[in-house]
Structures are given as structure tokens and as C-alpha cells.
Write an enzyme that holds these catalytic residues in place. Structure first.
Site, PDB file in Angstrom:
ATOM      1  N   ILE A 124       0.844  -1.190   0.000  1.00  0.00           N
ATOM      2  CA  ILE A 124       0.000   0.000   0.000  1.00  0.00           C
ATOM      3  C   ILE A 124       0.886   1.249   0.000  1.00  0.00           C
ATOM      4  O   ILE A 124       1.712   1.416   0.899  1.00  0.00           O
ATOM      5  CB  ILE A 124      -0.925   0.013   1.225  1.00  0.00           C
ATOM      6  CG1 ILE A 124      -1.861  -1.205   1.186  1.00  0.00           C
ATOM      7  CG2 ILE A 124      -1.735   1.299   1.278  1.00  0.00           C
ATOM      8  CD1 ILE A 124      -2.756  -1.329   2.405  1.00  0.00           C
ATOM      9  N   CYS A 177     -13.472  -2.255   1.982  1.00  0.00           N
ATOM     10  CA  CYS A 177     -12.788  -2.893   0.866  1.00  0.00           C
ATOM     11  C   CYS A 177     -13.673  -4.075   0.481  1.00  0.00           C
ATOM     12  O   CYS A 177     -14.890  -3.995   0.624  1.00  0.00           O
ATOM     13  CB  CYS A 177     -11.360  -3.296   1.229  1.00  0.00           C
ATOM     14  SG  CYS A 177     -11.205  -4.277   2.752  1.00  0.00           S
TER      15      CYS A 177
END
Length: 239
Positions: free
Chosen positions: A137, A161
Site C-alpha cells: 500500500i 474494501c
């Protein structure tokens, strides 16, 4: 949970008004990262964000089933997995102003129609997640997502998510650092939602994440009224 509790009115910023009428704005395209903002059409955008829920959209049955892994993170911030059609009735009761998604894929058309009908703004910070050895990320994307969460004009807001586990867990974990939680408490919360497949790289990312760029970018006038966020802001200002 008392979903009828209404927070004090919040003024809409001028920039948000100027963005009305733009159904989809793409900010960045990448195989690993995508950022986009979908603004609902003018008739319903932030008109009365804390008024009574609107009438159900035809074709969407009324229900009160929460999405997978749903929970309140702190006042007016929620987390969950990807909402499905059967969860729309529950989401309406949250009176959401925004949704922040971390999925890379294009947002489902059915969900986009629901957001437009309800006047909910979509922030999409698509990331691939921390999967060894090829993807992780980006910190700058996490910083931008945190700035959205730290702006009370976007509240109430739902983070999600696909499963509400790893990417959502990373974002919530970094938010906890802003709230001055200990690493022990942060990791305990992360593992509770990511079980049975917690990722060591996620926990390492949270531990090493630097909150100072977030503090540099957020607007102190619109920071949520959480006592634990005031101390790092004051300390940062004194440095």
C-alpha cells in the site's frame, strides 16, 4: 446503536459546491493504485445530509442487514466489507454523507445508482493491498484517505474494501495512530477483523506509518471533535 442521534450541522465547503454536476472525476490511473471521486447529481448532493432517510429506491427491498464485518470505528465513521444490494436498507439508516472504498475495481453500477439516489459521495482510493512479494500500500494514498476521514464535512462516512479485513484494517490502524492508540491495541483490533488470515506486512505498515504528513495536510477547522485527536494536533503545531 442509536442511528437517530444527529450531529451538529456542518457547512459545506465552497470547493465541494463547485464540483457539483461532475458524475465521476478520475485523479490517477495505475495497476496498483487508483484514486477517484464520484459526486452525486445536484438535486440530492448534501442538500439535507442529516434529515430523515429518503424513500427506498424502487427495486431495492427494504432490509436492515449490515454488511460483512460492519462496526463503528468512532463517532460518524464506520467500517465494513463491500456492501451488497441486501445491505442498502441498513446503509440508509446510517444517513451517510460519504463512502470511502479501497477496492481497485470499478464501483458496481447498482451501488453507484444507490449512492446517487441517496446523495452519498464516493471516494475511491483503490489499492492492491500488502501481498508479498509484489504489492504493498503506498503511504501517500493512505495519507490522502486519512485526510478524507479527518474532515468532519465528509461524515458520517463508511470505509470498506472487499471483505473489510486487510486494506480497511490498515486504514483504521493508521487512524488509530492519529488517535494515539498503542500498537498493542491497534494490532489487537486489526487481528480481530482480519482473522483467520492476518498479514504481518499490514501490521508492519501500520507500525511504520508516519502520521506527520497527515497532520500537515488536514484542516484544523474541520477536524472531528474527538478528544484524542486534539493532542497530536497541538503537539505538532508546537514543533
Amino acid at each position: 446503536m442509536d442511528t437517530d442521534k444527529t450531529p451538529p450541522p456542518i457547512e459545506e465547503d465552497y470547493a465541494a459546491v463547485e464540483r457539483r454536476g461532475q458524475p465521476f472525476v478520475s485523479l490517477e490511473d495505475s495497476p496498483q493504485v487508483s484514486i477517484s471521486v464520484m459526486t452525486p447529481p445536484p438535486p440530492v448532493l448534501l442538500a439535507e445530509p442529516f434529515s430523515k432517510p429518503s424513500e427506498p429506491l424502487e427495486g431495492f427491498p427494504e432490509d436492515i442487514t449490515p454488511p460483512e464485518n460492519f462496526a463503528m470505528v468512532c463517532p460518524y465513521i464506520y467500517r465494513s466489507g463491500m456492501p451488497k444490494k441486501r445491505h442498502f436498507g441498513f446503509l440508509r439508516r446510517l444517513r451517510l454523507r460519504s463512502i470511502l472504498t479501497l477496492i481497485l475495481e470499478e464501483y458496481p453500477v447498482q451501488s453507484q445508482k444507490f449512492l446517487e439516489h441517496e446523495g452519498i459521495r464516493l471516494f475511491q482510493f483503490g489499492v492492491a493491498g500488502n501481498k508479498e512479494p509484489f504489492a504493498d500500500i503506498p503511504e501517500n494514498i493512505m495519507t490522502e484517505a486519512l485526510c478524507v476521514l479527518m474532515d468532519r464535512r465528509n461524515h458520517p462516512i463508511l470505509i470498506h474494501c472487499n471483505k473489510g479485513k486487510h486494506r480497511t484494517g490498515c486504514l483504521v490502524g493508521c487512524l488509530r495512530k492519529l488517535q494515539e492508540w498503542s500498537n498493542t491495541s491497534i494490532f489487537d483490533e486489526y487481528r480481530r477483523y482480519s482473522a483467520p488470515k492476518s498479514r504481518p506486512m499490514d501490521q508492519q505498515f501500520i507500525e511504520l506509518f508516519d502520521v506527520r504528513p497527515v497532520l500537515d495536510q488536514i484542516d484544523p477547522e474541520n477536524v472531528p471533535d474527538w478528544p484524542t485527536t486534539l493532542y497530536p494536533l497541538q503537539g505538532h503545531a508546537e514543533q
